[in-house]
Design a protein around this motif. Structure first.
Motif, mmCIF file in Angstrom:
data_model
loop_
_atom_site.group_PDB
_atom_site.id
_atom_site.type_symbol
_atom_site.label_atom_id
_atom_site.label_comp_id
_atom_site.label_asym_id
_atom_site.label_seq_id
_atom_site.Cartn_x
_atom_site.Cartn_y
_atom_site.Cartn_z
ATOM 1 N N GLU A 5 8.841 58.657 42.041
ATOM 2 C CA GLU A 5 8.757 57.265 41.612
ATOM 3 C C GLU A 5 7.882 57.166 40.379
ATOM 4 O OE1 GLU A 5 7.518 54.590 44.629
ATOM 5 O OE2 GLU A 5 7.515 52.829 43.325
ATOM 6 N N GLU A 6 8.477 56.710 39.277
ATOM 7 C CA GLU A 6 7.737 56.533 38.034
ATOM 8 C C GLU A 6 7.308 55.079 37.873
ATOM 9 O OE1 GLU A 6 11.176 59.388 36.478
ATOM 10 O OE2 GLU A 6 11.125 57.570 37.704
ATOM 11 N N SER A 7 6.221 54.879 37.167
ATOM 12 C CA SER A 7 5.752 53.532 36.856
ATOM 13 C C SER A 7 4.936 53.578 35.573
ATOM 14 C CB SER A 7 4.901 52.974 38.003
ATOM 15 O OG SER A 7 3.748 53.771 38.191
ATOM 16 N N GLY A 9 5.792 52.050 32.497
ATOM 17 C CA GLY A 9 6.470 51.800 31.238
ATOM 18 C C GLY A 9 6.299 50.353 30.796
ATOM 19 N N LEU A 20 1.705 56.392 32.051
ATOM 20 C CA LEU A 20 2.782 56.546 33.025
ATOM 21 C C LEU A 20 2.263 57.301 34.242
ATOM 22 C CD1 LEU A 20 5.758 57.631 30.719
ATOM 23 C CD2 LEU A 20 4.949 55.325 31.254
ATOM 24 N N CYS A 22 3.719 59.209 38.011
ATOM 25 C CA CYS A 22 4.846 59.694 38.809
ATOM 26 C C CYS A 22 4.303 60.260 40.107
ATOM 27 C CB CYS A 22 5.624 60.759 38.051
ATOM 28 S SG CYS A 22 6.915 61.550 39.047
ATOM 29 N N VAL A 93 13.590 56.310 27.521
ATOM 30 C CA VAL A 93 13.380 56.301 28.973
ATOM 31 C C VAL A 93 12.667 57.599 29.311
ATOM 32 C CG1 VAL A 93 14.431 56.260 31.244
ATOM 33 C CG2 VAL A 93 15.434 54.912 29.384
ATOM 34 N N TYR A 95 11.367 60.272 32.018
ATOM 35 C CA TYR A 95 11.729 60.777 33.344
ATOM 36 C C TYR A 95 10.689 61.784 33.825
ATOM 37 C CZ TYR A 95 16.386 58.909 32.342
ATOM 38 O OH TYR A 95 17.442 58.086 32.022
ATOM 39 N N GLN A 108 14.023 58.291 38.501
ATOM 40 C CA GLN A 108 14.999 57.381 37.929
ATOM 41 C C GLN A 108 14.663 56.977 36.498
ATOM 42 O OE1 GLN A 108 17.945 56.332 39.486
ATOM 43 N NE2 GLN A 108 17.313 58.066 40.754
ATOM 44 N N THR A 110 11.503 55.456 33.551
ATOM 45 C CA THR A 110 10.820 54.206 33.221
ATOM 46 C C THR A 110 10.915 54.006 31.706
ATOM 47 O OG1 THR A 110 8.748 52.960 33.449
ATOM 48 C CG2 THR A 110 8.522 55.312 33.032
ATOM 49 N N GLN A 111 11.240 52.787 31.302
ATOM 50 C CA GLN A 111 11.477 52.493 29.890
ATOM 51 C C GLN A 111 10.159 52.293 29.136
ATOM 52 O OE1 GLN A 111 14.549 52.120 28.074
ATOM 53 N NE2 GLN A 111 13.123 52.114 26.330
#
Length: 116
Positions: A5-7, A9, A20, A22, A93, A95, A108, A110-111
């Motif tokens: 789970e990324e966050s 962005g 970021l 992960c 994006v 990853y 998935q 994060t932009q």
């Protein structure tokens, strides 16, 4: 099954910073290394930074050296990417990738958008 789970962005102006994160969950034991890759519109996914979970090996692609810093938390099975002095060409994006005893796994994404 390993889940990533990324966050972190978002949209920042040129020269700004983002961090970021992960986190790996599920069957995430036996991690060899974790890494960040990115994919800009119309381009192939490219390597950004990698950190081993044993030892101290860290790798960066040349374009981010001196601006990005990757770190890890073995207890949380997590990695972080501190991105400073962001440039419009960093827009992509991002990853997270985990390499471990069960093979390679991807998040998935994060932009990250850097405005000029």
């Amino acid at each position: 099954q390993v889940r990533l789970e990324e966050s972190g962005g978002g949209l920042v102006p040129a020269g700004g910073s983002l961090r970021l994160a992960c986190t790996a969950s599920g069957r995430a034991a036996g991690i060899y290394a974790m890494a960040w890759h990115r994919q800009a519109p119309g381009k192939e996914r490219e390597f950004v930074a990698r950190i081993r979970f044993a030892g101290h090996e860290i790798l960066y692609t040349d374009s981010v050296k001196g601006r990005f810093n990757i770190s890890r938390d073995r207890v949380k099975n997590a990695i972080y990417l501190q991105m400073n002095n962001l440039k419009p060409e960093d827009t992509a994006v991002y990853y997270c990738r985990l390499d471990g005893v069960t093979g390679a796994h991807w998040g998935q994404g994060t932009q990250v958008t850097v405005s000029s």
